[in-house]
Design a protein around this motif. Structure first.
Motif, PDB file in Angstrom:
ATOM      1  N   ALA A  18       0.830  -1.208   0.000  1.00  0.00           N
ATOM      2  CA  ALA A  18       0.000   0.000   0.000  1.00  0.00           C
ATOM      3  C   ALA A  18       0.865   1.258   0.000  1.00  0.00           C
ATOM      4  CB  ALA A  18      -0.941  -0.003   1.195  1.00  0.00           C
ATOM      5  N   ILE A  19       1.899   1.263   0.821  1.00  0.00           N
ATOM      6  CA  ILE A  19       2.790   2.429   0.884  1.00  0.00           C
ATOM      7  C   ILE A  19       3.525   2.624  -0.435  1.00  0.00           C
ATOM      8  CG2 ILE A  19       4.889   3.329   1.980  1.00  0.00           C
ATOM      9  CD1 ILE A  19       3.815   2.040   4.609  1.00  0.00           C
ATOM     10  N   SER A  20       4.003   1.534  -1.021  1.00  0.00           N
ATOM     11  CA  SER A  20       4.722   1.657  -2.296  1.00  0.00           C
ATOM     12  C   SER A  20       3.803   2.183  -3.398  1.00  0.00           C
ATOM     13  CB  SER A  20       5.338   0.317  -2.706  1.00  0.00           C
ATOM     14  OG  SER A  20       4.357  -0.609  -3.140  1.00  0.00           O
ATOM     15  N   PHE A  21       2.532   1.780  -3.371  1.00  0.00           N
ATOM     16  CA  PHE A  21       1.566   2.271  -4.355  1.00  0.00           C
ATOM     17  C   PHE A  21       1.345   3.771  -4.177  1.00  0.00           C
ATOM     18  CE2 PHE A  21      -3.003   1.781  -6.121  1.00  0.00           C
ATOM     19  CZ  PHE A  21      -2.571   2.073  -7.408  1.00  0.00           C
ATOM     20  N   LEU A  22       1.197   4.195  -2.930  1.00  0.00           N
ATOM     21  CA  LEU A  22       1.003   5.623  -2.659  1.00  0.00           C
ATOM     22  C   LEU A  22       2.234   6.438  -3.053  1.00  0.00           C
ATOM     23  CD1 LEU A  22      -0.875   5.431   0.744  1.00  0.00           C
ATOM     24  CD2 LEU A  22      -1.824   6.071  -1.484  1.00  0.00           C
ATOM     25  N   VAL A  23       3.424   5.928  -2.763  1.00  0.00           N
ATOM     26  CA  VAL A  23       4.653   6.624  -3.159  1.00  0.00           C
ATOM     27  C   VAL A  23       4.738   6.699  -4.680  1.00  0.00           C
ATOM     28  CG1 VAL A  23       7.190   6.492  -3.149  1.00  0.00           C
ATOM     29  CG2 VAL A  23       5.904   6.093  -1.044  1.00  0.00           C
ATOM     30  N   LEU A  24       4.371   5.624  -5.340  1.00  0.00           N
ATOM     31  CA  LEU A  24       4.377   5.621  -6.805  1.00  0.00           C
ATOM     32  C   LEU A  24       3.419   6.674  -7.350  1.00  0.00           C
ATOM     33  CD1 LEU A  24       5.464   4.179  -9.352  1.00  0.00           C
ATOM     34  CD2 LEU A  24       3.543   2.612  -9.163  1.00  0.00           C
ATOM     35  N   LEU A  25       2.209   6.718  -6.817  1.00  0.00           N
ATOM     36  CA  LEU A  25       1.211   7.666  -7.319  1.00  0.00           C
ATOM     37  C   LEU A  25       1.480   9.110  -6.923  1.00  0.00           C
ATOM     38  CD1 LEU A  25      -2.106   5.713  -6.665  1.00  0.00           C
ATOM     39  CD2 LEU A  25      -0.966   6.072  -8.855  1.00  0.00           C
ATOM     40  N   LEU A  26       1.909   9.320  -5.685  1.00  0.00           N
ATOM     41  CA  LEU A  26       1.996  10.686  -5.156  1.00  0.00           C
ATOM     42  C   LEU A  26       3.383  11.323  -5.244  1.00  0.00           C
ATOM     43  CD1 LEU A  26      -0.222  10.169  -1.981  1.00  0.00           C
ATOM     44  CD2 LEU A  26      -0.900  11.103  -4.215  1.00  0.00           C
ATOM     45  N   VAL A  27       4.419  10.505  -5.429  1.00  0.00           N
ATOM     46  CA  VAL A  27       5.772  11.054  -5.505  1.00  0.00           C
ATOM     47  C   VAL A  27       6.404  10.775  -6.864  1.00  0.00           C
ATOM     48  CG1 VAL A  27       8.090  11.010  -4.500  1.00  0.00           C
ATOM     49  CG2 VAL A  27       6.090  10.843  -3.009  1.00  0.00           C
ATOM     50  N   ALA A  28       6.502   9.485  -7.223  1.00  0.00           N
ATOM     51  CA  ALA A  28       7.245   9.113  -8.428  1.00  0.00           C
ATOM     52  C   ALA A  28       6.572   9.600  -9.712  1.00  0.00           C
ATOM     53  CB  ALA A  28       7.443   7.602  -8.467  1.00  0.00           C
ATOM     54  N   MET A  29       5.264   9.438  -9.801  1.00  0.00           N
ATOM     55  CA  MET A  29       4.579   9.864 -11.034  1.00  0.00           C
ATOM     56  C   MET A  29       4.644  11.380 -11.240  1.00  0.00           C
ATOM     57  SD  MET A  29       3.671   7.068 -12.466  1.00  0.00           S
ATOM     58  CE  MET A  29       2.307   7.265 -13.578  1.00  0.00           C
ATOM     59  N   PRO A  30       4.400  12.191 -10.207  1.00  0.00           N
ATOM     60  CA  PRO A  30       4.594  13.636 -10.414  1.00  0.00           C
ATOM     61  C   PRO A  30       6.032  13.999 -10.796  1.00  0.00           C
ATOM     62  CG  PRO A  30       3.256  13.288  -8.481  1.00  0.00           C
ATOM     63  CD  PRO A  30       3.764  11.935  -8.913  1.00  0.00           C
ATOM     64  N   LEU A  31       7.008  13.325 -10.181  1.00  0.00           N
ATOM     65  CA  LEU A  31       8.398  13.592 -10.567  1.00  0.00           C
ATOM     66  C   LEU A  31       8.626  13.293 -12.046  1.00  0.00           C
ATOM     67  CD1 LEU A  31      10.469  12.251  -7.536  1.00  0.00           C
ATOM     68  CD2 LEU A  31      10.277  14.614  -8.303  1.00  0.00           C
ATOM     69  N   LYS A  32       8.032  12.216 -12.520  1.00  0.00           N
ATOM     70  CA  LYS A  32       8.220  11.839 -13.924  1.00  0.00           C
ATOM     71  C   LYS A  32       7.510  12.800 -14.866  1.00  0.00           C
ATOM     72  CE  LYS A  32       7.529   8.188 -17.291  1.00  0.00           C
ATOM     73  NZ  LYS A  32       7.176   6.790 -17.519  1.00  0.00           N
ATOM     74  N   TYR A  33       6.262  13.088 -14.596  1.00  0.00           N
ATOM     75  CA  TYR A  33       5.470  13.830 -15.568  1.00  0.00           C
ATOM     76  C   TYR A  33       5.498  15.347 -15.390  1.00  0.00           C
ATOM     77  CZ  TYR A  33       3.849   9.354 -17.156  1.00  0.00           C
ATOM     78  OH  TYR A  33       3.808   8.085 -17.668  1.00  0.00           O
ATOM     79  N   ILE A  34       5.811  15.834 -14.215  1.00  0.00           N
ATOM     80  CA  ILE A  34       5.877  17.279 -14.017  1.00  0.00           C
ATOM     81  C   ILE A  34       7.310  17.782 -14.124  1.00  0.00           C
ATOM     82  CG2 ILE A  34       5.446  19.166 -12.384  1.00  0.00           C
ATOM     83  CD1 ILE A  34       3.096  17.477 -11.286  1.00  0.00           C
ATOM     84  N   TRP A  35       8.234  17.079 -13.466  1.00  0.00           N
ATOM     85  CA  TRP A  35       9.615  17.536 -13.431  1.00  0.00           C
ATOM     86  C   TRP A  35      10.549  16.695 -14.297  1.00  0.00           C
ATOM     87  CZ3 TRP A  35       6.708  17.567  -8.796  1.00  0.00           C
ATOM     88  CH2 TRP A  35       6.355  18.845  -8.365  1.00  0.00           C
TER      89      TRP A  35
END
Length: 94
Positions: A18-35
């Protein structure tokens, strides 16, 4: 293996998934697509993928040893694809 140990191990895997999914959605994906920093998606995505597989295998094992109905297994597996779903599955079925 003792049922209590299996349940405890599944809870750990469930929480980490669950934590890894949240980190993927809330941290990693914004880093990829925004920055434009895709490195985190690769690392977190791989960890989440492994934990997801362990979660599914663990859910099936619990289905076998706890004599769950097929509906319970389906709900626990469905919870694995919802953010915060594994937390619900832990509280409701374990």
């Amino acid at each position: 293996m003792d049922k209590e140990k299996v349940i405890r191990l599944f809870k750990i895997i469930s929480t980490l998934e669950a934590i890894s999914f949240l980190v993927l959605l809330l941290v990693a994906m914004p880093l990829k697509y925004i920055w434009e920093m895709p490195e985190m998606v690769r690392m977190v995505g791989m960890a989440h993928g492994v934990l997801f597989i362990l979660y599914i295998l663990g859910a099936y094992y619990l289905y076998e040893i706890l004599n769950w109905k097929l509906k319970q297994l389906f709900i626990v597996v469905l919870c694995s694809v919802l953010p915060l779903g594994p937390f619900y599955a832990e509280r409701k079925y374990l």
